[in-house]
Design a protein around this motif. Structure first.
Motif, mmCIF file in Angstrom:
data_model
loop_
_atom_site.group_PDB
_atom_site.id
_atom_site.type_symbol
_atom_site.label_atom_id
_atom_site.label_comp_id
_atom_site.label_asym_id
_atom_site.label_seq_id
_atom_site.Cartn_x
_atom_site.Cartn_y
_atom_site.Cartn_z
ATOM 1 N N TRP A 455 0.834 -1.198 0.000
ATOM 2 C CA TRP A 455 0.000 0.000 0.000
ATOM 3 C C TRP A 455 0.865 1.243 0.000
ATOM 4 N N GLN A 456 0.548 2.178 -0.880
ATOM 5 C CA GLN A 456 1.116 3.515 -0.830
ATOM 6 C C GLN A 456 -0.036 4.500 -0.772
ATOM 7 N N PRO A 457 0.040 5.517 0.090
ATOM 8 C CA PRO A 457 -1.082 6.449 0.257
ATOM 9 C C PRO A 457 -1.437 7.182 -1.034
ATOM 10 N N ASP A 458 -2.697 7.631 -1.101
ATOM 11 C CA ASP A 458 -3.175 8.388 -2.252
ATOM 12 C C ASP A 458 -2.792 9.857 -2.174
ATOM 13 N N ILE A 459 -2.530 10.336 -0.954
ATOM 14 C CA ILE A 459 -2.115 11.719 -0.730
ATOM 15 C C ILE A 459 -0.960 11.710 0.264
ATOM 16 N N PRO A 460 -0.134 12.763 0.298
ATOM 17 C CA PRO A 460 1.024 12.779 1.207
ATOM 18 C C PRO A 460 0.619 13.077 2.648
ATOM 19 N N SER A 461 -0.196 12.214 3.220
ATOM 20 C CA SER A 461 -0.647 12.373 4.600
ATOM 21 C C SER A 461 -0.716 11.004 5.254
ATOM 22 N N ALA A 462 -0.306 10.926 6.517
ATOM 23 C CA ALA A 462 -0.397 9.665 7.249
ATOM 24 C C ALA A 462 -1.842 9.203 7.369
ATOM 25 N N ASN A 463 -2.769 10.118 7.261
ATOM 26 C CA ASN A 463 -4.193 9.782 7.222
ATOM 27 C C ASN A 463 -4.451 8.702 6.180
ATOM 28 N N ALA A 464 -3.851 8.863 4.995
ATOM 29 C CA ALA A 464 -4.073 7.926 3.893
ATOM 30 C C ALA A 464 -3.264 6.649 4.047
ATOM 31 N N ASN A 465 -2.360 6.602 5.023
ATOM 32 C CA ASN A 465 -1.657 5.373 5.375
ATOM 33 C C ASN A 465 -2.470 4.538 6.368
ATOM 34 N N ILE A 466 -3.112 5.237 7.310
ATOM 35 C CA ILE A 466 -3.754 4.571 8.442
ATOM 36 C C ILE A 466 -5.234 4.288 8.212
ATOM 37 N N GLN A 467 -5.990 5.304 7.813
ATOM 38 C CA GLN A 467 -7.450 5.141 7.755
ATOM 39 C C GLN A 467 -7.924 4.043 6.809
ATOM 40 N N PRO A 468 -7.419 3.969 5.557
ATOM 41 C CA PRO A 468 -7.946 2.938 4.658
ATOM 42 C C PRO A 468 -7.671 1.514 5.122
ATOM 43 N N LEU A 469 -6.552 1.329 5.825
ATOM 44 C CA LEU A 469 -6.130 -0.022 6.179
ATOM 45 C C LEU A 469 -6.663 -0.499 7.520
ATOM 46 N N PHE A 470 -7.082 0.449 8.394
ATOM 47 C CA PHE A 470 -7.371 0.032 9.764
ATOM 48 C C PHE A 470 -8.673 0.577 10.349
ATOM 49 N N GLN A 471 -9.385 1.425 9.636
ATOM 50 C CA GLN A 471 -10.691 1.838 10.148
ATOM 51 C C GLN A 471 -11.705 0.729 9.871
ATOM 52 N N SER A 472 -12.591 0.485 10.824
ATOM 53 C CA SER A 472 -13.510 -0.653 10.696
ATOM 54 C C SER A 472 -14.476 -0.486 9.537
ATOM 55 N N THR A 473 -14.753 0.743 9.114
ATOM 56 C CA THR A 473 -15.663 0.963 7.984
ATOM 57 C C THR A 473 -15.082 0.475 6.664
ATOM 58 N N GLU A 474 -13.782 0.172 6.652
ATOM 59 C CA GLU A 474 -13.112 -0.247 5.422
ATOM 60 C C GLU A 474 -13.020 -1.760 5.286
ATOM 61 N N ILE A 475 -13.800 -2.486 6.077
ATOM 62 C CA ILE A 475 -13.836 -3.950 5.986
ATOM 63 C C ILE A 475 -14.879 -4.348 4.948
ATOM 64 N N GLY A 476 -14.455 -5.054 3.902
ATOM 65 C CA GLY A 476 -15.386 -5.508 2.875
ATOM 66 C C GLY A 476 -15.877 -4.381 1.987
ATOM 67 N N ASN A 477 -16.777 -4.721 1.068
ATOM 68 C CA ASN A 477 -17.376 -3.748 0.145
ATOM 69 C C ASN A 477 -16.336 -2.977 -0.657
ATOM 70 N N GLY A 478 -15.209 -3.611 -0.944
ATOM 71 C CA GLY A 478 -14.162 -2.952 -1.718
ATOM 72 C C GLY A 478 -13.145 -2.220 -0.889
ATOM 73 N N GLY A 479 -13.341 -2.160 0.432
ATOM 74 C CA GLY A 479 -12.352 -1.546 1.301
ATOM 75 C C GLY A 479 -11.110 -2.413 1.390
#
Length: 560
Positions: A455-479
């Motif tokens: 994984w490489q972030p979509d924007i130069p922010s740690a937000n894009a490193n952490i949120q897509p991979l570890f927020q529970s809303t990103e489980i399934g449905n293409g997350g």
């Protein structure tokens, strides 16, 4: 956000994680032999059969192909050895937050026009964003969607002409975003493809991406799937309004559907038009040996400082892996040195060993190692943790899912051998890209215990490193939360960090999240992959900054 990992989503960029040297980006001059001057035709050789020029459907980074045709509200300043910073593009500044970051206002520059000479209006930015909510125009980055339409209640502008009320355009040059909650990275989000203007009322046809209205320095003159995408100059692009796009070549030709071995041979040979060419994908390890043996070709390689995070995911909702102590055993069981060799032949070629989730080059990143072990791992420590978790005989019957391309099967085999030393026995299932996405990312409950990905972030922010991979809303449905990691406290802290306006303060919160998540061990960081790119002897300005690990297409030109 619901989409594939960036390394598959980025239009026009498919780079292997192999390099020729351990040097940083641009240690070797990209423009050997002279100075880049305006004019001429450059050729970008691509193994992909398609390119996406509809901004609603694109996950393209600012620095790649889409950015040559479409401008956005904000952009990135990229330079070797420097952190990437945010700068205005179509807007006069990088956004003015109010209400603690819940409302953001942008003003468009004067004299920004489409390729037909008509002015770009704030209403066109709004229309472009509204298009992204229509089912027929899905596939692009979606960071903005839930913030502008909680629960994605808005379904687009085409049926009934309904507008998105959270976006106001009080006049032709002003656009105001009313977000569902404070969001400190909204100015970065405004650099994603969805924030490209589309003339209001246009773009209702499914093939809009084959003939888009251009706001950047180039117009898509011709697009033929599997063969060619040809860009020519936009006569109404004003260089004075654009600080990032050099627009050196008169014509840019993407040669599509090219065989990677043929691309490599053409650029090594460096004759005729191929002297003015650049390889989007990179060579296999076998081809690297040929390049190393050719002094001319070796001098024409440009390498990134770092790149994507390669990691092993542990399904936190499956079997014995629900126990954090069991998962922590994997941190010691893996052999990261063997993974480096499997990736590219040796450690130098692959990239540095990873111990954090946030990749190098992002503000706020802290270097730490919660699980110190030799590069080859510590299988005895892993066995001890498993025994403490009630598994003195280890684990058996686990299934590792991985893709069947880019040496993933070989890398999975290295993981399999390393885990076996700690009495963890796994079976590998190599899947094609579509099956992997369907089985791993689309399903809410995965049939796999482990996955191997990057994984490489979509924007130069740690937000894009952490949120897509570890927020529970990103489980399934293409997350892409493939570890099925669901921690309510982490979800809360992610929202809190996203709401922080001060970048330095936000960086501290993301670094704390990095440590907190790794303490739960939902993934094992492996390496920060490097990317390398080969170009012809007349092709210049191949510039790679600290982020992203791809060349900045906006700088390309010919040495004349």
């Amino acid at each position: 956000m619901k989409r594939k990992a960036l390394l598959k989503a980025v239009a026009g960029v498919v780079a292997a994680t192999t390099v020729l040297t351990a040097c940083g980006a641009n240690d070797k001059p990209a423009q050997t032999g002279g100075e880049v001057k305006p004019g001429g035709t450059v050729r970008l050789l691509n193994d992909s059969a398609t390119q996406q020029y509809d901004p609603a459907k694109s996950g393209s980074l600012v620095v790649t192909a889409l950015g040559l045709v479409h401008r956005r509200l904000t952009s990135w300043k990229v330079a070797p050895g420097q952190d990437t910073t945010i700068i205005p593009d179509l807007a006069t500044d990088t956004g003015r937050p109010t209400e603690g970051g819940k409302t953001w206002t942008f003003t468009l520059k004067d004299n920004v026009k489409y390729n037909d000479g008509s002015p770009i209006k704030a209403q066109d930015i709004k229309w472009g964003l509204e298009r992204t909510y229509a089912a027929a125009f899905s596939g692009g980055l979606t960071y903005h969607k839930d913030l502008l339409s909680p629960g994605l209640a808005y379904k687009g502008p085409f049926e009934g002409g309904k507008e998105l009320d959270s976006i106001e355009t009080p006049d032709d040059k002003t656009i105001v975003f009313h977000l569902a909650r404070p969001y400190g990275d909204w100015n970065w989000i405004a650099s994603t493809p969805a924030f490209s203007p589309v003339p209001k009322g246009k773009g209702q046809e499914a093939d809009y991406g084959n003939h888009p209205v251009a706001s950047g320095p180039y117009v898509l003159e011709k697009y033929e799937r599997g063969k060619e995408a040809r860009l020519v100059r936009n006569p109404h692009w004003d260089r004075a309004t654009d600080d990032t796009r050099k627009a050196n070549p008169d014509t840019i030709v993407f040669q599509l559907g090219q065989d990677t071995s043929v691309i490599s041979k053409r650029l090594i040979d460096d004759s005729g038009d191929d002297q003015s060419a650049f390889s989007i994908p990179f060579a296999s390890p076998a081809q690297l040996a040929q390049i190393q043996a050719n002094p001319s070709a070796k001098s024409r390689v440009v390498t990134s400082e770092s790149g994507a995070l390669a990691y092993l995911t542990l399904n936190t909702q499956r079997g014995k892996l629900v126990d954090p102590k069991v998962r922590q055993a994997f941190q010691y069981a893996v052999d990261k040195a063997a993974y480096q060799v499997a990736s590219a032949g040796n450690a130098q070629l692959a990239g540095d060993i990873a111990t954090t989730l946030i990749t190098p080059g992002l503000q706020g990143r802290e270097q730490f190692d919660l699980y110190p072990a030799p590069p080859s791992g510590d299988p005895e420590k892993a066995k001890k943790l498993l025994a403490e978790a009630g598994l003195p005989n280890g684990l058996d019957g686990l299934v590792l899912a991985t893709r069947n391309e880019n040496s993933y099967p070989e890398k999975a085999a290295a993981i399999q051998a390393a885990l076996a030393r700690a009495n963890i026995k796994i079976t590998i299932k190599a899947l094609d890209e579509d099956t992997y996405t369907s089985e791993v990312d689309t399903k809410g409950i995965s049939d796999y215990d482990l996955t191997l990905t990057s994984w490489q972030p979509d924007i130069p922010s740690a937000n894009a490193n952490i949120q897509p991979l570890f927020q529970s809303t990103e489980i399934g449905n293409g997350g892409v939360n493939e570890s099925r990691y669901a921690n309510p406290e982490v979800d809360r802290l992610i929202t809190e960090a996203q709401a922080t306006l001060d970048p330095a303060e936000a960086g501290k919160k993301w670094a704390a999240l990095d440590k907190k998540i790794l303490g739960d061990s939902p993934v094992v960081p492996l390496i920060y992959t490097r990317n390398s790119f080969l170009h012809g002897s007349k092709f210049g300005n191949v510039v790679i900054g600290r982020f992203p690990a791809y060349p900045d297409y906006r700088q390309f030109g010919l040495i004349q």
